[in-house]
Write an enzyme that holds these catalytic residues in place. Structure first.
Site, PDB file in Angstrom:
ATOM      1  N   ARG A  43       0.846  -1.195   0.000  1.00 34.57           N
ATOM      2  CA  ARG A  43       0.000   0.000   0.000  1.00 34.57           C
ATOM      3  C   ARG A  43       0.878   1.240   0.000  1.00 34.57           C
ATOM      4  NH1 ARG A  43      -3.059   3.369   3.624  1.00 34.57           N
ATOM      5  NH2 ARG A  43      -5.198   3.662   2.871  1.00 34.57           N
ATOM      6  N   SER A 112     -12.834  -3.383  -0.635  1.00 38.55           N
ATOM      7  CA  SER A 112     -13.225  -2.946   0.707  1.00 38.55           C
ATOM      8  C   SER A 112     -14.708  -2.609   0.720  1.00 38.55           C
ATOM      9  CB  SER A 112     -12.430  -1.699   1.124  1.00 38.55           C
ATOM     10  OG  SER A 112     -11.060  -2.003   1.254  1.00 38.55           O
ATOM     11  N   LYS A 141      -5.637   4.306   9.413  1.00 39.50           N
ATOM     12  CA  LYS A 141      -6.401   4.894   8.321  1.00 39.50           C
ATOM     13  C   LYS A 141      -7.272   6.021   8.878  1.00 39.50           C
ATOM     14  CE  LYS A 141      -8.283   2.996   4.034  1.00 39.50           C
ATOM     15  NZ  LYS A 141      -9.519   3.664   3.727  1.00 39.50           N
TER      16      LYS A 141
END
Length: 211
Positions: A43, A112, A141
């Site tokens: 990521r 997601s 996040k």
């Protein structure tokens, strides 16, 4: 990958984050792989494509060494450039059906989701697995939406593909996910922020197998 292989790969899913680096980024990922993580998602939200590609090539080598799937987060171009095993997209990224068209039928597609409606839509669009969260509050996040346990259970019941719980999961709270139907958990700091990365992965995996 066959469906049962994807199911197994979702057991202990590592999502990388450059903020948690002990020795070196690659050494830390390898320590996690030695500890038994079953999938790695690279990521990099703020990296240019060329740098992302170079980094992805190195992480892919590690994943191949330990025979685990290598997933790219949210960048189809990078995934195709390095021939990764798959891609993971969020609700605000490219639509799952469009991603599936780009990557073809044989790459892994993860999406997601935060609701049963989103889960069914992603499944119908060709997702191979779903990431559901945040199941606990998380500092990894900033814009994470918290999903309650009943919604997580309902999502698992609504689709026939593996569901991975993500968000704020660590050794002390993971057993709260027992009997929800999840195939596994996705973690960042629960492994990468720990002093002993390999041992943390080993212990987490033992707990996942009890869910």
């Amino acid at each position: 990958m066959k469906e049962d292989s994807i199911q197994q790969a979702m057991c202990l899913y590592l999502v990388t984050d450059q903020r948690w680096v002990h020795h070196s980024f690659y050494e830390d990922i390898e320590e996690a792989l030695k500890g038994g993580v079953t999938c790695v998602q690279l990521r990099e939200k703020h990296m240019d494509n060329q740098s992302f590609i170079e980094e992805a090539k190195e992480v892919k080598k590690l994943c191949e060494k330990y025979h685990v799937p290598f997933i790219i987060n949210d960048n189809v171009e990078v995934m195709l450039a390095v021939n990764g095993d798959g891609i993971h997209v969020g609700q605000h990224d490219m639509q799952a059906k469009d991603v599936r068209k780009r990557i073809g039928p044989n790459k892994i597609l993860g999406v997601s989701v935060h609701s049963v409606e989103q889960a069914v839509s992603a499944y119908q669009a060709g997702a191979d697995y779903l990431g559901v969260g945040a199941v606990f509050s998380t500092q990894t996040k900033d814009d994470a939406i918290v999903v309650d346990k009943q919604t997580l259970r309902d999502i698992c019941d609504a689709v026939s593909i593996p569901v991975v719980a993500i968000g704020g999961i660590h050794h002390e709270n993971i057993m709260a996910l027992k009997d929800t139907g999840v195939a596994g958990v996705a973690v960042v700091s629960a492994i990468l922020a720990q002093e002993h990365i390999q041992q943390s992965a080993i212990e987490l995996k033992e707990q996942v197998l009890l869910l």
